[in-house]
Design an enzyme around this catalytic site. Structure first.
Site, short mmCIF file in Angstrom:
data_model
loop_
_atom_site.label_atom_id
_atom_site.label_comp_id
_atom_site.label_asym_id
_atom_site.label_seq_id
_atom_site.Cartn_x
_atom_site.Cartn_y
_atom_site.Cartn_z
N ASP A 69 0.68 -1.38 -0.17
CA ASP A 69 0.13 0.02 -0.04
C ASP A 69 1.20 1.23 -0.18
O ASP A 69 1.58 1.25 1.01
CB ASP A 69 -0.87 -0.10 1.16
CG ASP A 69 -1.78 1.18 1.46
OD1 ASP A 69 -1.71 2.19 0.68
OD2 ASP A 69 -2.53 1.22 2.10
N ILE A 70 0.87 1.80 -0.93
CA ILE A 70 1.68 3.11 -1.17
C ILE A 70 0.88 4.32 -1.54
O ILE A 70 -0.04 4.32 -2.60
CB ILE A 70 2.92 2.96 -2.26
CG1 ILE A 70 3.45 4.42 -2.37
CG2 ILE A 70 2.44 2.48 -3.55
CD1 ILE A 70 4.13 5.04 -1.20
N GLU A 71 0.70 5.51 -0.81
CA GLU A 71 -0.17 6.51 -0.92
C GLU A 71 0.64 7.72 -0.83
O GLU A 71 -0.19 8.84 -1.20
CB GLU A 71 -1.30 6.52 0.03
CG GLU A 71 -1.99 5.10 0.02
CD GLU A 71 -3.10 5.17 1.29
OE1 GLU A 71 -3.63 6.17 1.39
OE2 GLU A 71 -3.41 4.09 1.65
N ARG A 72 1.63 7.81 0.04
CA ARG A 72 2.49 9.25 0.12
C ARG A 72 3.59 9.32 -0.61
O ARG A 72 4.24 8.25 -1.05
CB ARG A 72 2.77 9.17 1.57
CG ARG A 72 1.30 9.27 2.40
CD ARG A 72 1.70 9.29 3.79
NE ARG A 72 2.64 10.28 4.28
CZ ARG A 72 3.31 10.41 5.50
NH1 ARG A 72 3.09 9.34 6.30
NH2 ARG A 72 3.89 11.35 5.76
N TYR A 114 -1.97 8.68 -8.30
CA TYR A 114 -0.61 8.40 -7.59
C TYR A 114 -0.40 7.43 -8.82
O TYR A 114 0.89 7.37 -9.38
CB TYR A 114 -0.80 7.77 -6.44
CG TYR A 114 0.53 7.80 -5.67
CD1 TYR A 114 1.00 8.53 -4.70
CD2 TYR A 114 1.59 6.70 -6.27
CE1 TYR A 114 2.07 8.55 -4.12
CE2 TYR A 114 2.87 6.74 -5.37
CZ TYR A 114 2.95 7.65 -4.35
OH TYR A 114 4.37 7.52 -4.03
#
Length: 286
Positions: A180-183, A220
């Site tokens: 999970d990559i969001e930033r 993203y």
């Protein structure tokens, strides 16, 4: 015979009752109470416009929340009806609190729940407080389960991979691990971030012998990951009303964060798999 002298008693002096002082107990209490009542009424009148706005705002806020929920529910039904036949699932973490997994079976009391992704780890040092309980509960309830790691861009990628590997034991029938990559990073470039992501993905794939899935938002995905990570399958989040269908190149679509599910208090995220339940089982660990 001589006269007997009679002693007269001195006259009794009656003490005059003291007049109640203005500051005596009872009078003082009544006076203070009256003062505060007048003060409250005075302040209420003086700030009447502000108070009216405040209570109006609170009332409007509740009404707005109810309206947002109603609109969200309508969209949920529309999206789910458009994807009839596809596998439907949830993703949960400690933020959902204690889940009654035996009751987790339908979404909006209508649509069956087939799978669930469960947060396991965060960064290089934090375990989700409910992971163990959720992991076992989902299995007992015969849901297809998967585990995901919330990636912190400013922490060592291999340490994050090691924590996930140490925490999650995947079995036959479980879904592939999820990153999970969001930033975006604060202290490094996007290129360095991508190197870290690849290191996490490689370490996890080598351990579990299966290619991980990447979770992220649609923007993203388009801006940073779509081209350079094209050999991975993606789970995309997009809650916008203009998005009504899952894209062909998305493995999963997280289309809402405001759904009601039996067994879970409050709102929960809902996901659509780009295929039916039989096809979903096909991508699980053998």
């Amino acid at each position: 015979m001589g006269k007997k002298s009679v002693k007269r008693m001195p006259p009794v002096r009656r003490r005059a009752k003291k007049k109640a002082s203005f500051f005596s107990g009872k009078v003082l209490r009544v006076t203070i109470l009256a003062f505060f009542i007048l003060l409250v009424f005075g302040l209420s009148y003086y700030y009447r416009n502000g108070l009216a706005y405040y209570f109006s705002f609170k009332s409007n806020k509740v009404l707005q929340q109810e309206e947002d929920k109603r609109i969200s529910d309508v969209r949920n039904y529309q999206v789910l009806d458009k994807h009839a036949g596809k596998a439907i699932g949830l993703d949960v973490s400690e933020y959902q609190g204690k889940i009654s997994w035996v009751d987790v079976d339908t979404l909006e009391n209508k649509y069956p729940v087939h799978f669930v992704f469960i947060r396991a780890t965060v960064g290089n040092d934090r375990l989700d407080k409910q992971f163990d309980e959720n992991w076992l509960g989902a299995k007992k309830n015969n849901l297809i389960r998967g585990a995901y790691h919330y990636y912190r861009p400013n922490e060592n990628s291999l340490e994050q991979a090691a924590l996930f590997i140490k925490t999650v034991s995947l079995k036959k029938g479980d879904l592939p691990p999820v990153l999970d990559i969001e930033r975006l990073p604060e202290n490094q470039s996007v290129d360095r971030l991508k190197i870290g992501l690849k290191r996490w993905l490689k370490a996890v794939e080598e351990h579990y012998k299966v290619k991980p899935i990447i979770y992220t938002g649609e923007r993203y995905y388009d801006d940073f990951l779509k081209e350079e990570f094209s050999d991975y399958l993606f789970w995309i989040a997009n809650y916008n009303f203009y998005r009504e269908n899952i894209q062909e190149d998305w493995l999963f679509w997280q289309f809402t964060e405001k759904a009601s599910v039996s067994g879970i208090k409050g709102s929960v995220d809902v996901n659509i798999y780009n295929g039916d339940v039989q096809q979903l089982r096909f991508i699980t660990i053998e």
